[in-house]
Design a protein around this motif. Structure first.
Motif, PDB file in Angstrom:
ATOM      1  N   THR A 280      80.854 -35.731 104.845  1.00 61.94           N
ATOM      2  CA  THR A 280      80.560 -36.262 106.186  1.00 61.94           C
ATOM      3  C   THR A 280      79.865 -37.612 106.201  1.00 61.94           C
ATOM      4  O   THR A 280      79.280 -38.043 105.201  1.00 61.94           O
TER       5      THR A 280
ATOM      6  N   GLU B 253      75.516 -46.556 123.599  1.00 63.43           N
ATOM      7  CA  GLU B 253      75.919 -47.123 122.302  1.00 63.43           C
ATOM      8  C   GLU B 253      75.019 -48.289 121.917  1.00 63.43           C
ATOM      9  O   GLU B 253      74.435 -48.948 122.768  1.00 63.43           O
TER      10      GLU B 253
ATOM     11  N   THR C 258      77.097 -38.736 107.481  1.00 66.33           N
ATOM     12  CA  THR C 258      75.678 -38.793 107.115  1.00 66.33           C
ATOM     13  C   THR C 258      75.491 -38.698 105.604  1.00 66.33           C
ATOM     14  O   THR C 258      74.701 -39.441 105.013  1.00 66.33           O
TER      15      THR C 258
HETATM   16  P1  NAI Z   1      79.895 -43.126 113.387  1.00 67.75           P
HETATM   17  O1  NAI Z   1      79.088 -44.022 112.549  1.00 67.75           O
HETATM   18  O2  NAI Z   1      81.371 -43.328 113.516  1.00 67.75           O
HETATM   19  O3  NAI Z   1      79.314 -43.066 114.882  1.00 67.75           O
HETATM   20  C1  NAI Z   1      77.970 -43.030 115.219  1.00 67.75           C
HETATM   21  C2  NAI Z   1      77.778 -44.017 116.382  1.00 67.75           C
HETATM   22  O4  NAI Z   1      76.450 -43.868 116.902  1.00 67.75           O
HETATM   23  C3  NAI Z   1      77.942 -45.469 115.961  1.00 67.75           C
HETATM   24  O5  NAI Z   1      78.955 -46.092 116.733  1.00 67.75           O
HETATM   25  C4  NAI Z   1      76.573 -46.080 116.216  1.00 67.75           C
HETATM   26  O6  NAI Z   1      76.642 -47.428 116.667  1.00 67.75           O
HETATM   27  C5  NAI Z   1      76.007 -45.165 117.282  1.00 67.75           C
HETATM   28  N1  NAI Z   1      74.544 -45.187 117.362  1.00 67.75           N
HETATM   29  C6  NAI Z   1      73.633 -45.293 116.360  1.00 67.75           C
HETATM   30  N2  NAI Z   1      72.392 -45.287 116.841  1.00 67.75           N
HETATM   31  C7  NAI Z   1      72.497 -45.168 118.190  1.00 67.75           C
HETATM   32  C8  NAI Z   1      71.562 -45.112 119.256  1.00 67.75           C
HETATM   33  N3  NAI Z   1      70.250 -45.189 119.030  1.00 67.75           N
HETATM   34  N4  NAI Z   1      72.031 -44.959 120.515  1.00 67.75           N
HETATM   35  C9  NAI Z   1      73.362 -44.906 120.770  1.00 67.75           C
HETATM   36  N5  NAI Z   1      74.300 -44.977 119.801  1.00 67.75           N
HETATM   37  C10 NAI Z   1      73.871 -45.098 118.522  1.00 67.75           C
HETATM   38  O7  NAI Z   1      79.624 -41.639 112.812  1.00 67.75           O
HETATM   39  P2  NAI Z   1      80.506 -40.338 113.114  1.00 67.75           P
HETATM   40  O8  NAI Z   1      81.543 -40.184 112.075  1.00 67.75           O
HETATM   41  O9  NAI Z   1      80.862 -40.339 114.541  1.00 67.75           O
HETATM   42  O10 NAI Z   1      79.425 -39.189 112.802  1.00 67.75           O
HETATM   43  C11 NAI Z   1      78.284 -39.010 113.620  1.00 67.75           C
HETATM   44  C12 NAI Z   1      77.474 -37.822 113.091  1.00 67.75           C
HETATM   45  O11 NAI Z   1      78.232 -36.621 113.227  1.00 67.75           O
HETATM   46  C13 NAI Z   1      77.133 -37.899 111.609  1.00 67.75           C
HETATM   47  O12 NAI Z   1      75.861 -37.318 111.403  1.00 67.75           O
HETATM   48  C14 NAI Z   1      78.201 -37.042 110.950  1.00 67.75           C
HETATM   49  O13 NAI Z   1      77.822 -36.605 109.681  1.00 67.75           O
HETATM   50  C15 NAI Z   1      78.328 -35.946 111.969  1.00 67.75           C
HETATM   51  N6  NAI Z   1      79.563 -35.175 112.002  1.00 67.75           N
HETATM   52  C16 NAI Z   1      79.493 -33.946 112.614  1.00 67.75           C
HETATM   53  C17 NAI Z   1      80.612 -33.162 112.736  1.00 67.75           C
HETATM   54  C18 NAI Z   1      80.507 -31.827 113.367  1.00 67.75           C
HETATM   55  O14 NAI Z   1      81.478 -31.068 113.311  1.00 67.75           O
HETATM   56  N7  NAI Z   1      79.417 -31.463 113.990  1.00 67.75           N
HETATM   57  C19 NAI Z   1      81.932 -33.593 112.230  1.00 67.75           C
HETATM   58  C20 NAI Z   1      81.913 -34.923 111.647  1.00 67.75           C
HETATM   59  C21 NAI Z   1      80.770 -35.672 111.555  1.00 67.75           C
END
Ligand code: NAI
Length: 466
Positions: free
Chosen positions: A193, A279, A195
């Motif tokens: 993932t 965002e 993170t």
């Molecule tokens: P990503 O990096 O594509 O998206 C995260 C977004 O949050 C970025 O666009 C970033 O600019 C934004 N962001 C950061 N700080 C912020 C703030 N203070 N306010 C608003 N926006 C902010 O990451 P992705 O792939 O979307 O993953 C996000 C999380 O979800 C990670 O922790 C990942 O490991 C987890 N994840 C969870 C899954 C699940 O099934 N629950 C599945 C896949 C990933």
């Protein structure tokens, strides 16, 4: 469970139920079943000793049985205290695979189970880690640094770290030199993932990653499918199972519009909620706006929205000052990997009423209440059963290929973080088309050369973003 059994599950009697669901899941996981058919005979993972730390669900059960069908020995724990499906854990344990996972386990149990995935009964070590979020990798690397005399255990930054450090100290006392030997035995890691991948890149930049790692997340057939289409199905599923709240017409705020945020916003919007997005990245903010979502500051909508979901992989997103301003009975949850997106610790001072497992109502001093899902841990796995099998098949086929790649060809890979080559990414997608009845157009030689590819692919240059 008797003391001699090499597993810990909630109830081994759930194995039959788990097996029936595993059988159904197999019919929805064509990539994994194709891997068994293609590689079962040649046993490419023979000799692999894999420590797996990934949500112990039915889909993960199919992954584990695929790794075993390819010759691997496997020990498994969940990577979250709430995400285990007890019938899945039971079904896998019943086949003799050591599984250490119970839905609702304590933090102490969590880290002791992470330890157990490295404790082979013959006293040997793991040569591979299959990680989701990086906890298994961090456990070994922090332990090895402590054994080298570094002062890494004296200042825990959180309750979680306090428990982790206590477990490391316990293992150091019981088995001196364990972490260093275990680290040195590792050929590599494959990470599921965003993170966990971030943690690996940070380690690599600091020169602290002692083996190669494959970033499975950034296979296109992982992050652009699981993170997006997976959350599109499982986010609202989690909220509904937790609360049965009417979604249509509600105002929902999605914090973050990366892959998970895109899927989450689509999930809520598909259910009829009016979705707003926060965002920090201008590109993702522009995408959100052009997908039709209002891009706002959390402060400006906190008192009017009904549902809040964090998807950022960042910390301190919804803080106590935000929750104080929320409406009575606002629903607050997180779908990012760790629970530090929501400031749950500060809520501990208020009145908690447990409604059912993983659903709490928190009363504020002024009488206002909020509903908190899974204590801020990822709600699609805490309150529901995570993503459906089909999309996990794409993710886990990447995992299997990554494990094979490192186990068989580790000498080809330098220390650091790598992604799978594009032809394998395309292969994973190809394996999932038939099930959907999708028919692929075959390029003629002339067409292929006109756009600079071959009819067999890869079909895109490395810089293409999908
Ligand atoms: P990503 O990096 O594509 O998206 C995260 C977004 O949050 C970025 O666009 C970033 O600019 C934004 N962001 C950061 N700080 C912020 C703030 N203070 N306010 C608003 N926006 C902010 O990451 P992705 O792939 O979307 O993953 C996000 C999380 O979800 C990670 O922790 C990942 O490991 C987890 N994840 C969870 C899954 C699940 O099934 N629950 C599945 C896949 C990933």
């Amino acid at each position: 469970m008797s003391a001699t059994e090499d597993f810990i599950v909630a109830d081994i009697a759930l194995a039959d139920y788990g097996r029936k669901e595993l059988d159904i899941a197999e019919t929805e996981m064509p990539g994994l079943m194709a891997a068994r058919a293609e590689f079962g005979e040649s046993q490419p993972l023979k000799g692999a000793r894999i420590s797996g730390s990934l949500h112990m669900t039915i889909q993960t059960g199919v992954l584990i049985e695929t790794l075993k069908a390819l010759g691997a020995d496997v020990r498994w724990a969940s990577c979250n205290i709430f995400s285990t499906q007890d019938h899945a854990a039971a079904a896998i344990a019943a086949t003799g695979t050591p599984v250490f996972a119970v839905k609702g386990e304590s933090l102490e149990e969590y880290w002791s189970y992470t330890d157990r995935i490295f404790q082979w009964t013959d006293g040997g070590h793991s040569n591979m880690i299959l990680d989701d979020g990086g906890d298994a990798t961090m456990y070994i690397l922090i332990g090895a640094r402590a054994e080298a005399g570094e002062d890494v255990l004296s200042k825990p930054g959180s309750e979680e770290e306090e428990v982790l450090f206590a477990q490391i100290k316990k293992r150091m006392t019981e088995t001196p030199g364990f972490f260093t030997k275990q680290r040195d035995a590792l050929l590599g890691v494959t990470e599921e993932t965003t993170t966990g991948v971030n943690r690996l890149y940070q380690l690599a930049r600091a020169g602290e990653l002692p083996f190669p790692a494959i970033n499975v997340n950034d296979s296109v057939t992982k992050s652009k499918f699981d993170n997006k289409y997976g959350c599109k199905e499982s986010l609202v599923d989690g909220i509904r199972r937790a609360t049965d709240v009417m979604m249509a017409g509600k105002v929902a705020v999605v914090c973050g519009y990366g892959d998970v945020g895109k899927g989450s916003a689509a999930s809520l919007s598909g259910a009829g909620a009016r979705v707003k997005v926060t965002e920090a990245d201008p590109i993702c903010a522009l995408q959100a706006a052009m997908d039709g979502f209002e891009v706002v500051l959390l402060e400006d909508v906190v008192s009017t929205a009904d549902i809040f979901v964090t998807t950022t992989g960042n910390k301190d997103i919804i803080r106590i000052e935000h929750m104080r301003e929320m409406k009575d009975m606002a629903i607050v949850g997180n779908i990012g990997h760790f629970d530090n997106e929501i400031e749950v610790a500060s809520l501990r001072n208020y009145t908690w009423t447990n409604i059912k497992p993983q659903v709490d109502m928190i009363g504020f001093p002024d009488g206002k209440r909020i509903i908190l899902l899974s204590e801020g841990r990822l709600l699609n796995l805490g309150n529901a059963t995570g993503h459906p099998s089909f999309v996990m098949s794409a993710s886990f086929t990447n995992q299997v290929l990554a494990q094979m790649e490192i186990f068989q060809h580790h000498e080809k890979y330098e220390k650091g973080v790598h992604v799978l080559p594009k032809h394998l990414d395309e292969k994973v997608a190809r394996l999932h088309l038939d099930k959907l009845g999708a028919k692929l157009t075959v390029l003629s030689e002339e067409q292929a050369s006109y756009i600079g590819v071959t009819p067999e692919g890869p079909f895109k240059p490395e810089h293409y973003r999908y």
